[in-house]
Design a protein around this motif. Structure first.
Motif, PDB file in Angstrom:
ATOM      1  N   ILE A 130       0.848  -1.209   0.000  1.00  0.00           N
ATOM      2  CA  ILE A 130       0.000   0.000   0.000  1.00  0.00           C
ATOM      3  C   ILE A 130       0.879   1.253   0.000  1.00  0.00           C
ATOM      4  N   LYS A 131       1.939   1.233   0.824  1.00  0.00           N
ATOM      5  CA  LYS A 131       2.820   2.413   0.900  1.00  0.00           C
ATOM      6  C   LYS A 131       3.445   2.721  -0.458  1.00  0.00           C
ATOM      7  N   ARG A 132       3.873   1.691  -1.171  1.00  0.00           N
ATOM      8  CA  ARG A 132       4.480   1.933  -2.497  1.00  0.00           C
ATOM      9  C   ARG A 132       3.450   2.533  -3.451  1.00  0.00           C
ATOM     10  N   ILE A 145      -0.731   2.554   9.071  1.00  0.00           N
ATOM     11  CA  ILE A 145      -0.334   1.400   8.254  1.00  0.00           C
ATOM     12  C   ILE A 145       0.864   0.720   8.928  1.00  0.00           C
ATOM     13  N   ASP A 146       1.892   1.490   9.259  1.00  0.00           N
ATOM     14  CA  ASP A 146       3.104   0.920   9.862  1.00  0.00           C
ATOM     15  C   ASP A 146       2.810   0.170  11.159  1.00  0.00           C
ATOM     16  N   GLN A 147       1.868   0.690  11.943  1.00  0.00           N
ATOM     17  CA  GLN A 147       1.641   0.090  13.264  1.00  0.00           C
ATOM     18  C   GLN A 147       0.590  -1.014  13.233  1.00  0.00           C
ATOM     19  N   LEU A 192      19.617  -0.767  15.143  1.00  0.00           N
ATOM     20  CA  LEU A 192      19.058  -1.834  14.306  1.00  0.00           C
ATOM     21  C   LEU A 192      18.242  -1.233  13.172  1.00  0.00           C
ATOM     22  N   LYS A 193      17.769  -0.013  13.390  1.00  0.00           N
ATOM     23  CA  LYS A 193      16.982   0.665  12.370  1.00  0.00           C
ATOM     24  C   LYS A 193      17.545   2.062  12.146  1.00  0.00           C
ATOM     25  N   ASN A 194      17.352   2.565  10.912  1.00  0.00           N
ATOM     26  CA  ASN A 194      17.885   3.892  10.586  1.00  0.00           C
ATOM     27  C   ASN A 194      16.961   5.021  10.997  1.00  0.00           C
ATOM     28  N   PRO A 196      13.488   6.155  13.625  1.00  0.00           N
ATOM     29  CA  PRO A 196      12.796   5.711  14.846  1.00  0.00           C
ATOM     30  C   PRO A 196      11.308   5.406  14.649  1.00  0.00           C
ATOM     31  N   TRP A 197      10.870   4.889  13.471  1.00  0.00           N
ATOM     32  CA  TRP A 197       9.477   4.484  13.313  1.00  0.00           C
ATOM     33  C   TRP A 197       9.375   3.178  12.552  1.00  0.00           C
TER      34      TRP A 197
END
Ligand code: CTP
Ligand code: MG
Length: 197
Positions: A130-132, A145-147, A192-194, A196-197
């Motif tokens: 969906i994001k794309r 969407i992310d959460q 671990l991630k670039n 913070p979300w």
């Protein structure tokens, strides 16, 4: 009042316990991920990536395996945990419905752990798809969407094995964005991630 609060605390705990395989699958995909993207770098008919470079085969498979293993670990602690929770339910005279749900939730069937993990990572893929389509690049934030992508599909898949009551569903939908946000902030500080979300 104290009884209502402790009853709610137990339900809160059971909700989170139920969904742990999905949380683990989603969280550890970040660790096992890398290499070949699931869409093999291909574009959709709109000329944009199907899922993007953030969804890899290793992340998906590794995540599902880790989520499944988390469920197996749950099965080992289940007798002790169930004994403790059932005791609480008796002592505080909670609604007896909780007793049945608690038992169903605590003894995680391995197939349910697998489906929760598979559902979680499938939802994660749907979210990226969906994001794309919305022209959001990989890693760009998409609130809700992310959460919620992973939790919705995890619950759906898990429901085939254990149809949890509506209260637990509501708790999960409300609680997950908060936990997700905190976990991502932690992952960001652990490098671990670039983002913070
Ligand atoms: N990851 C992976 N394979 C998956 C899911 C996640 O390799 N199936 C890894 C990727 O390294 C990804 C990281 O976990 O970058 C974080 O996942 P997520 O936040 O879901 O992906 P994003 O990079 O933010 O991409 P998108 O914009 O598509 O959500
Ligand atoms: Mg992301």
């Amino acid at each position: 009042m104290a009884d209502v609060l402790s009853e709610f605390a137990v339900m809160l705990f059971l909700s989170v316990y139920y969904i742990i395989p999905a949380y683990v699958a989603n969280g550890l995909a970040v660790v096992t991920g890398g290499g070949q993207p699931i869409d093999l770098g291909r574009n959709f008919i709109d000329g944009k990536r199907i899922f993007g470079d953030g969804k890899t085969i290793r992340g998906f498979i590794g995540g599902v395996i880790c989520g499944f293993l988390a469920g197996v670990i749950q099965l080992f602690v289940a007798p002790y945990l169930n004994g403790f929770i059932q005791q609480l339910i008796t002592v505080y005279a909670f609604n007896p419905v909780i007793s049945v749900q608690a038992q169903l939730i605590i003894y995680t069937p391995p197939l349910r752990a697998f489906l929760l993990s598979l559902g979680g990572l499938t939802g994660d893929l749907v979210g990226s798809f969906i994001k794309r389509r919305l022209n959001l690049e990989r890693g760009k934030p998409a609130p809700f969407i992310d959460q919620l992508d992973f939790i919705c599909f995890a619950i759906l898949f898990g429901y085939f094995i254990t149809p949890i009551n509506i209260e637990y569903l509501i708790i999960l939908i409300v609680l997950t964005p908060i936990i997700h946000l905190l976990a991502n902030i932690a992952a960001y500080y652990l490098k671990l991630k670039n983002v913070p979300w």
